[in-house]
Scaffold this motif. Sequence first.
Motif, PDB file in Angstrom:
ATOM      1  N   VAL A  46      -0.660  50.306  63.877  1.00 26.85           N
ATOM      2  CA  VAL A  46      -0.058  51.304  62.989  1.00 26.85           C
ATOM      3  C   VAL A  46       1.023  52.129  63.688  1.00 26.85           C
ATOM      4  N   ILE A  47       0.985  52.173  65.025  1.00 29.76           N
ATOM      5  CA  ILE A  47       2.054  52.875  65.743  1.00 29.76           C
ATOM      6  C   ILE A  47       3.031  51.882  66.393  1.00 29.76           C
ATOM      7  N   SER A  60       8.621  51.775  66.323  1.00 28.38           N
ATOM      8  CA  SER A  60       7.435  52.635  66.342  1.00 28.38           C
ATOM      9  C   SER A  60       7.703  54.014  65.751  1.00 28.38           C
ATOM     10  N   LEU A  61       6.767  54.473  64.951  1.00 31.03           N
ATOM     11  CA  LEU A  61       6.809  55.829  64.402  1.00 31.03           C
ATOM     12  C   LEU A  61       6.854  56.872  65.505  1.00 31.03           C
ATOM     13  N   GLU A  69       2.738  63.407  62.007  1.00 28.70           N
ATOM     14  CA  GLU A  69       2.889  62.084  61.396  1.00 28.70           C
ATOM     15  C   GLU A  69       2.113  61.031  62.170  1.00 28.70           C
ATOM     16  N   VAL A  70       2.164  61.100  63.482  1.00 32.62           N
ATOM     17  CA  VAL A  70       1.425  60.145  64.308  1.00 32.62           C
ATOM     18  C   VAL A  70      -0.076  60.337  64.123  1.00 32.62           C
ATOM     19  N   GLU A  72      -1.611  61.485  61.581  1.00 32.63           N
ATOM     20  CA  GLU A  72      -1.997  61.076  60.228  1.00 32.63           C
ATOM     21  C   GLU A  72      -2.297  59.580  60.157  1.00 32.63           C
ATOM     22  N   VAL A  73      -1.481  58.761  60.817  1.00 34.16           N
ATOM     23  CA  VAL A  73      -1.714  57.315  60.742  1.00 34.16           C
ATOM     24  C   VAL A  73      -2.832  56.856  61.671  1.00 34.16           C
ATOM     25  N   LEU A  74      -3.118  57.618  62.710  1.00 37.04           N
ATOM     26  CA  LEU A  74      -4.202  57.252  63.624  1.00 37.04           C
ATOM     27  C   LEU A  74      -5.566  57.746  63.148  1.00 37.04           C
ATOM     28  N   ALA A  83      -7.201  64.872  61.154  1.00 37.70           N
ATOM     29  CA  ALA A  83      -5.797  64.743  61.555  1.00 37.70           C
ATOM     30  C   ALA A  83      -5.324  65.945  62.369  1.00 37.70           C
TER      31      ALA A  83
END
Length: 229
Positions: A46-47, A60-61, A69-70, A72-74, A83
Motif C-alpha cells: 500500500v505504500i 510511493s505515497l 495520509e501514510v 491512514e493507509v497503514l 490512525a
Amino acid sequence: MTVDAFLFDKDGTLFDFAATWDGWAARVLEALSKGDLDAKRAMAAVISYDLEREAFNPDSLVIAGSNDEVAEVLAPFVPDMDAGELAEFLAESAAEAELAPAVPLAAFLDGLLARGKVLGVMTNDAEVSAKSQLHRAGVLDRFVFVAGCDSGHGAKPDPDPLLAFCKAAGVSPDRTAMVGDSLHDLEAGAAAGMQRIGVLTGMALREELLPHADIVLPDIGHIPGWLDR
C-alpha cells in the motif's frame, strides 16, 4: 527575477530521500508487522515499497504524502493502533532516522544567509520530526520558519503553508523560491505565486519536474551558481 527567500522541502531536498528513508522504512515495517509476513507484505504494497530491494518505488505515497495520509493507509494492518496513534508513531520514528544530507548543509545555508536570503522549511512530515532532524543536522537555527503537515497551515500541494512562510518572514511570494523534489512541492509553489526550483535528490526524474519548474538542478548545492547567473 530576484529571489529574497527560499522555502525548502525537507525529504528529497535538504536530505537525500532514498539514502535517508529506504532503510528507515524497512525497520518501521518490521516493527509494525511484529513478525506477521503477510501484514508486512500488505503494508509494503500500500505504500509501494519493494521489500526485496528495501527501497521505495517512484510512485510511493510516502514520497510526497503527509504523515496522516501514510498512517491512514497503514492503519488497517496495525490492529493495536488507530490512525492517529500510528501517525504519532511514524513521526517519532522519523525523528530518529539516519540522515543523509544532500550537500553539507551548514556551509550551504550559511552561504545563502551571507547573501541576505531568508530561509524556511515546509514539509509534509510532522513538525516534530522536521525540527528534530534539522537540529540533529546542526542547522535548525538557520531557518526563520519550520512547518510540517500538522502545524496548522495545511499540507502541500495546498499553497497555504507556503504563504504562511511568506507572512512569517515578511517576504513577497513572487520574490520567494519554493525548492523541492516532487510535483507536490512545485504545484504548491505555482499556486502560491512563487518561483520554483526542482532538485533531483528525490525520486522524480528531470522530465517529470521540468514542466512544473522554472529550473531543475541536480541538488540544492547548485543554487548559488543559479543565483549568480
